[in-house]
Design a protein around this motif. Sequence first.
Motif, PDB file in Angstrom:
ATOM      1  N   MET A   1       0.838  -1.181   0.000  1.00 22.01           N
ATOM      2  CA  MET A   1       0.000   0.000   0.000  1.00 22.01           C
ATOM      3  C   MET A   1       0.880   1.241   0.000  1.00 22.01           C
ATOM      4  SD  MET A   1      -3.191  -0.816   2.542  1.00 22.01           S
ATOM      5  CE  MET A   1      -2.232  -1.437   3.906  1.00 22.01           C
ATOM      6  N   GLU A   2       0.494   2.197  -0.830  1.00 23.81           N
ATOM      7  CA  GLU A   2       1.216   3.460  -0.889  1.00 23.81           C
ATOM      8  C   GLU A   2       0.497   4.491  -0.029  1.00 23.81           C
ATOM      9  OE1 GLU A   2       1.190   4.261  -5.070  1.00 23.81           O
ATOM     10  OE2 GLU A   2       3.056   3.172  -5.365  1.00 23.81           O
ATOM     11  N   SER A   3       1.266   5.343   0.626  1.00 21.58           N
ATOM     12  CA  SER A   3       0.700   6.393   1.465  1.00 21.58           C
ATOM     13  C   SER A   3       1.183   7.747   0.990  1.00 21.58           C
ATOM     14  CB  SER A   3       1.081   6.179   2.922  1.00 21.58           C
ATOM     15  OG  SER A   3       0.526   4.979   3.405  1.00 21.58           O
ATOM     16  N   TYR A   4       0.322   8.759   1.182  1.00 21.50           N
ATOM     17  CA  TYR A   4       0.599  10.108   0.714  1.00 21.50           C
ATOM     18  C   TYR A   4       0.244  11.109   1.800  1.00 21.50           C
ATOM     19  CZ  TYR A   4       0.819   7.838  -3.802  1.00 21.50           C
ATOM     20  OH  TYR A   4       1.159   7.008  -4.832  1.00 21.50           O
ATOM     21  N   ALA A   5       1.116  12.095   2.021  1.00 25.01           N
ATOM     22  CA  ALA A   5       0.818  13.188   2.943  1.00 25.01           C
ATOM     23  C   ALA A   5      -0.104  14.159   2.227  1.00 25.01           C
ATOM     24  CB  ALA A   5       2.105  13.895   3.348  1.00 25.01           C
ATOM     25  N   LEU A   6      -1.096  14.680   2.960  1.00 27.01           N
ATOM     26  CA  LEU A   6      -2.026  15.661   2.401  1.00 27.01           C
ATOM     27  C   LEU A   6      -1.597  17.055   2.830  1.00 27.01           C
ATOM     28  CD1 LEU A   6      -5.409  13.912   3.263  1.00 27.01           C
ATOM     29  CD2 LEU A   6      -4.132  13.793   1.136  1.00 27.01           C
ATOM     30  N   LYS A   7      -1.576  17.972   1.893  1.00 23.92           N
ATOM     31  CA  LYS A   7      -1.237  19.353   2.208  1.00 23.92           C
ATOM     32  C   LYS A   7      -2.380  19.951   3.030  1.00 23.92           C
ATOM     33  CE  LYS A   7       0.270  23.552  -0.087  1.00 23.92           C
ATOM     34  NZ  LYS A   7       0.565  24.148  -1.403  1.00 23.92           N
ATOM     35  N   THR A  21      -6.508  -0.491  -6.183  1.00 20.42           N
ATOM     36  CA  THR A  21      -6.445   0.172  -7.479  1.00 20.42           C
ATOM     37  C   THR A  21      -7.525  -0.407  -8.376  1.00 20.42           C
ATOM     38  OG1 THR A  21      -4.054   0.461  -7.229  1.00 20.42           O
ATOM     39  CG2 THR A  21      -4.952   0.660  -9.449  1.00 20.42           C
ATOM     40  N   LEU A  22      -8.311   0.477  -8.992  1.00 22.75           N
ATOM     41  CA  LEU A  22      -9.377   0.089  -9.913  1.00 22.75           C
ATOM     42  C   LEU A  22      -9.040   0.615 -11.304  1.00 22.75           C
ATOM     43  CD1 LEU A  22     -12.364   1.088  -7.590  1.00 22.75           C
ATOM     44  CD2 LEU A  22     -11.382  -1.186  -7.889  1.00 22.75           C
ATOM     45  N   ASP A  23      -9.817   0.223 -12.309  1.00 25.83           N
ATOM     46  CA  ASP A  23      -9.568   0.686 -13.674  1.00 25.83           C
ATOM     47  C   ASP A  23      -9.643   2.207 -13.795  1.00 25.83           C
ATOM     48  OD1 ASP A  23      -9.175  -1.882 -14.597  1.00 25.83           O
ATOM     49  OD2 ASP A  23     -11.250  -2.125 -15.276  1.00 25.83           O
ATOM     50  N   ASP A  24     -10.576   2.825 -13.078  1.00 27.70           N
ATOM     51  CA  ASP A  24     -10.805   4.259 -13.235  1.00 27.70           C
ATOM     52  C   ASP A  24     -10.379   5.098 -12.030  1.00 27.70           C
ATOM     53  OD1 ASP A  24     -12.771   3.121 -11.685  1.00 27.70           O
ATOM     54  OD2 ASP A  24     -14.404   4.332 -12.503  1.00 27.70           O
ATOM     55  N   GLY A  25      -9.733   4.472 -11.044  1.00 29.12           N
ATOM     56  CA  GLY A  25      -9.306   5.238  -9.885  1.00 29.12           C
ATOM     57  C   GLY A  25      -8.816   4.371  -8.747  1.00 29.12           C
ATOM     58  N   PHE A  26      -8.974   4.878  -7.529  1.00 29.44           N
ATOM     59  CA  PHE A  26      -8.433   4.213  -6.353  1.00 29.44           C
ATOM     60  C   PHE A  26      -9.429   4.275  -5.199  1.00 29.44           C
ATOM     61  CE2 PHE A  26      -5.081   6.307  -8.739  1.00 29.44           C
ATOM     62  CZ  PHE A  26      -4.191   5.268  -8.963  1.00 29.44           C
ATOM     63  N   VAL A  27      -9.445   3.229  -4.381  1.00 30.06           N
ATOM     64  CA  VAL A  27     -10.140   3.259  -3.100  1.00 30.06           C
ATOM     65  C   VAL A  27      -9.078   3.666  -2.085  1.00 30.06           C
ATOM     66  CG1 VAL A  27     -11.383   1.939  -1.353  1.00 30.06           C
ATOM     67  CG2 VAL A  27     -11.789   1.488  -3.787  1.00 30.06           C
ATOM     68  N   GLU A  39     -10.162  11.615  12.246  1.00 37.01           N
ATOM     69  CA  GLU A  39     -11.301  11.357  11.372  1.00 37.01           C
ATOM     70  C   GLU A  39     -10.806  10.428  10.265  1.00 37.01           C
ATOM     71  OE1 GLU A  39     -14.341  13.762   8.416  1.00 37.01           O
ATOM     72  OE2 GLU A  39     -12.576  14.767   9.202  1.00 37.01           O
ATOM     73  N   VAL A  40     -11.404   9.230  10.156  1.00 40.85           N
ATOM     74  CA  VAL A  40     -10.988   8.249   9.161  1.00 40.85           C
ATOM     75  C   VAL A  40     -12.134   8.044   8.176  1.00 40.85           C
ATOM     76  CG1 VAL A  40     -10.186   5.887   8.775  1.00 40.85           C
ATOM     77  CG2 VAL A  40      -9.521   7.099  10.859  1.00 40.85           C
ATOM     78  N   VAL A  41     -11.832   8.222   6.878  1.00 43.76           N
ATOM     79  CA  VAL A  41     -12.832   8.101   5.830  1.00 43.76           C
ATOM     80  C   VAL A  41     -12.278   7.192   4.733  1.00 43.76           C
ATOM     81  CG1 VAL A  41     -14.142   9.362   4.079  1.00 43.76           C
ATOM     82  CG2 VAL A  41     -13.679  10.430   6.283  1.00 43.76           C
ATOM     83  N   THR A  42     -13.087   6.263   4.268  1.00 44.56           N
ATOM     84  CA  THR A  42     -12.729   5.450   3.107  1.00 44.56           C
ATOM     85  C   THR A  42     -13.552   5.961   1.936  1.00 44.56           C
ATOM     86  OG1 THR A  42     -12.279   3.553   4.512  1.00 44.56           O
ATOM     87  CG2 THR A  42     -12.625   3.108   2.174  1.00 44.56           C
ATOM     88  N   ASP A  43     -12.886   6.246   0.805  1.00 36.20           N
ATOM     89  CA  ASP A  43     -13.561   6.882  -0.318  1.00 36.20           C
ATOM     90  C   ASP A  43     -12.907   6.467  -1.629  1.00 36.20           C
ATOM     91  OD1 ASP A  43     -15.367   8.543  -1.628  1.00 36.20           O
ATOM     92  OD2 ASP A  43     -14.810  10.333  -0.512  1.00 36.20           O
ATOM     93  N   PHE A  44     -13.481   6.937  -2.742  1.00 36.16           N
ATOM     94  CA  PHE A  44     -12.970   6.695  -4.084  1.00 36.16           C
ATOM     95  C   PHE A  44     -12.402   7.998  -4.622  1.00 36.16           C
ATOM     96  CE2 PHE A  44     -13.580   7.095  -8.655  1.00 36.16           C
ATOM     97  CZ  PHE A  44     -12.928   5.965  -9.123  1.00 36.16           C
ATOM     98  N   ILE A  45     -11.251   7.912  -5.333  1.00 31.66           N
ATOM     99  CA  ILE A  45     -10.685   9.066  -6.025  1.00 31.66           C
ATOM    100  C   ILE A  45     -10.337   8.628  -7.446  1.00 31.66           C
ATOM    101  CG2 ILE A  45      -8.376   8.602  -5.116  1.00 31.66           C
ATOM    102  CD1 ILE A  45      -7.855  11.628  -5.159  1.00 31.66           C
ATOM    103  N   SER A  46     -10.762   9.422  -8.428  1.00 31.41           N
ATOM    104  CA  SER A  46     -10.501   9.078  -9.827  1.00 31.41           C
ATOM    105  C   SER A  46      -9.015   9.225 -10.130  1.00 31.41           C
ATOM    106  CB  SER A  46     -11.315   9.974 -10.759  1.00 31.41           C
ATOM    107  OG  SER A  46     -10.807  11.297 -10.747  1.00 31.41           O
ATOM    108  N   LYS A  47      -8.558   8.533 -11.170  1.00 28.73           N
ATOM    109  CA  LYS A  47      -7.147   8.641 -11.560  1.00 28.73           C
ATOM    110  C   LYS A  47      -6.802  10.055 -11.997  1.00 28.73           C
ATOM    111  CE  LYS A  47      -6.123   3.889 -12.641  1.00 28.73           C
ATOM    112  NZ  LYS A  47      -5.656   2.898 -13.603  1.00 28.73           N
ATOM    113  N   ASP A  48      -7.747  10.727 -12.693  1.00 34.58           N
ATOM    114  CA  ASP A  48      -7.499  12.106 -13.133  1.00 34.58           C
ATOM    115  C   ASP A  48      -7.302  13.037 -11.941  1.00 34.58           C
ATOM    116  OD1 ASP A  48      -7.636  11.443 -15.823  1.00 34.58           O
ATOM    117  OD2 ASP A  48      -9.768  11.974 -15.999  1.00 34.58           O
ATOM    118  N   LEU A  49      -8.164  12.931 -10.933  1.00 35.07           N
ATOM    119  CA  LEU A  49      -8.032  13.778  -9.750  1.00 35.07           C
ATOM    120  C   LEU A  49      -6.758  13.439  -8.986  1.00 35.07           C
ATOM    121  CD1 LEU A  49      -9.042  15.936  -7.850  1.00 35.07           C
ATOM    122  CD2 LEU A  49     -10.494  14.206  -6.747  1.00 35.07           C
TER     123      LEU A  49
END
Length: 72
Positions: A1-7, A21-27, A39-49
Amino acid sequence: MESYALKSNNNSNDFMTVLKTLDDGFVVRIVRDRDGYEEVVTDFISKDLFDSCIRTGYIKKIEHNNISVATA
């Protein structure tokens, strides 16, 4: 799993972990520090975003040994 710091504006230790990893984005799991409460949230983000966030510096890849990843 890859992790990223949020600004963020308040220098908190918010981060995002790619769970799947999905065809059109990431969970992803996003963990935000809200005045000592996580605050912990599980969500979808598109590859473009996702790619746009990398380009603009909103998210930056971090090493796993620097954080503890929340799991459910």
